[in-house]
Design a protein around this motif. Sequence first.
Motif, PDB file in Angstrom:
ATOM      1  N   SER A  47       0.863  -1.253   0.049  1.00  0.00           N
ATOM      2  CA  SER A  47       0.277  -0.186   0.282  1.00  0.00           C
ATOM      3  C   SER A  47       0.971   1.429   0.063  1.00  0.00           C
ATOM      4  N   LEU A  48      -0.075   2.542  -0.302  1.00  0.00           N
ATOM      5  CA  LEU A  48       0.270   3.287  -0.449  1.00  0.00           C
ATOM      6  C   LEU A  48      -0.130   4.887  -0.138  1.00  0.00           C
ATOM      7  N   ALA A  49       0.336   5.689   1.059  1.00  0.00           N
ATOM      8  CA  ALA A  49      -0.166   6.317   2.050  1.00  0.00           C
ATOM      9  C   ALA A  49       0.238   8.309   1.009  1.00  0.00           C
ATOM     10  N   VAL A  50      -0.882   8.534   1.210  1.00  0.00           N
ATOM     11  CA  VAL A  50      -0.463   9.619   0.803  1.00  0.00           C
ATOM     12  C   VAL A  50      -1.017  10.713   1.772  1.00  0.00           C
ATOM     13  N   GLU A  51      -1.187  12.305   2.199  1.00  0.00           N
ATOM     14  CA  GLU A  51      -1.880  12.810   2.319  1.00  0.00           C
ATOM     15  C   GLU A  51      -3.002  13.514   1.435  1.00  0.00           C
ATOM     16  N   ALA A  52      -4.059  13.882   1.846  1.00  0.00           N
ATOM     17  CA  ALA A  52      -5.129  14.377   1.079  1.00  0.00           C
ATOM     18  C   ALA A  52      -5.150  15.301   0.397  1.00  0.00           C
ATOM     19  N   SER A  53      -4.278  16.503   1.325  1.00  0.00           N
ATOM     20  CA  SER A  53      -3.761  17.843   0.355  1.00  0.00           C
ATOM     21  C   SER A  53      -3.082  17.672  -0.721  1.00  0.00           C
ATOM     22  N   SER A  54      -2.183  15.875  -1.197  1.00  0.00           N
ATOM     23  CA  SER A  54      -1.556  16.568  -2.184  1.00  0.00           C
ATOM     24  C   SER A  54      -2.379  15.119  -2.952  1.00  0.00           C
ATOM     25  N   ASN A  85      10.552  -1.764  -4.314  1.00  0.00           N
ATOM     26  CA  ASN A  85      10.590  -3.194  -3.540  1.00  0.00           C
ATOM     27  C   ASN A  85      11.187  -2.834  -2.524  1.00  0.00           C
ATOM     28  N   ALA A  86      12.111  -2.089  -2.390  1.00  0.00           N
ATOM     29  CA  ALA A  86      13.443  -1.585  -1.568  1.00  0.00           C
ATOM     30  C   ALA A  86      12.759  -0.905  -0.322  1.00  0.00           C
ATOM     31  N   SER A  87      11.470  -0.253  -0.680  1.00  0.00           N
ATOM     32  CA  SER A  87      10.500   0.751   0.194  1.00  0.00           C
ATOM     33  C   SER A  87       9.834   0.073   0.847  1.00  0.00           C
ATOM     34  N   GLY A  88       9.283  -0.640   0.347  1.00  0.00           N
ATOM     35  CA  GLY A  88       8.093  -1.624   0.634  1.00  0.00           C
ATOM     36  C   GLY A  88       6.764  -0.912  -0.716  1.00  0.00           C
ATOM     37  N   ALA A  89       7.381  -0.026  -1.191  1.00  0.00           N
ATOM     38  CA  ALA A  89       5.686   0.590  -1.837  1.00  0.00           C
ATOM     39  C   ALA A  89       5.363  -0.419  -2.987  1.00  0.00           C
TER      40      ALA A  89
END
Length: 294
Positions: A47-54, A85-89
């Motif tokens: 999963s990728l999580a980002v702020e709603a503002s962006s 892959n390394a970052s978990g994205a």
Amino acid sequence: MKPTSTRTVVIFTLRRRRQPLQLRVSTVVHRHLRPVPGAITRRFNSSLAVEASSCGPRNVEHSLFGTRGASTAGVTPMGEYQKLNASGALRGDEHQTRIIQKLQDLHDKLIDYNPPKIPELTQSNSLLSRLFTRNVQLPTCPPKNAPNGLYLYGDVGTGKTMLMDLFYKTLPGSITRKRRVHFHAFMIDVHKRVHAAKIAMGFNGGDPILPVARDLANEACVLCFDEFQVTDIADAMILRRLLESMVNFGVVCVMTSNRHPDDLYKNGIQRSSFVPAIELIKSHFEVTDLDSGT
């Protein structure tokens, strides 16, 4: 009462093969926390999580592949994929790696690709005069040094757009004439250009597709289509000549689609006239099924 702050988090989950891309929006309440603009929340599995503002496709794309206009020197599709892959994205597997390798192979071929020169457009060489110029030798086949294009097809949610973004963002720095466009928007642009060419030709008539293809090739030697599809006869009749002319001018195309080439414009009116375009794709593109990696 202790102060609280609220953040809305959008989580994208990439799933393999036929499982759709899931979008979940949730509101998270943090006590004693002050929102940090542009912060990226913790990643879990794929999963990728980002702020709603962006939020939004372009900003999520930035989180994955960096900022538009950033230098691509030394950046490759496989290298970026391994970083994700390394970052978990992303959670990689052999199936995904085979597909990314196809992008990497085309990337490597484009490093040394020197596209042929497209005739310059000058004031004395107007659109009308170009239509009737006899001393310009037009190509009748693709350049020998031009690599084959890539046609990626698969069901909704198989990551076609993500793959297209990854490839386009990592194009070699030597490729300065490039374009990435949704196919529907591309065809709207093409219809406008064809209409303008017909007006310029006036009562004398002529072929409006050739100058349009020439101008498109002059603007981009690598052209990336997202969501390639053919649904009406007007597009089908234009695409047959347009694709052939662009390929002959040395344009390398990368396409994503929901359909195998054989299923394009299926049961359409006068489909037999579009079949040569299908054969062109099958002969000058590497057709890859995203559901199987082959």
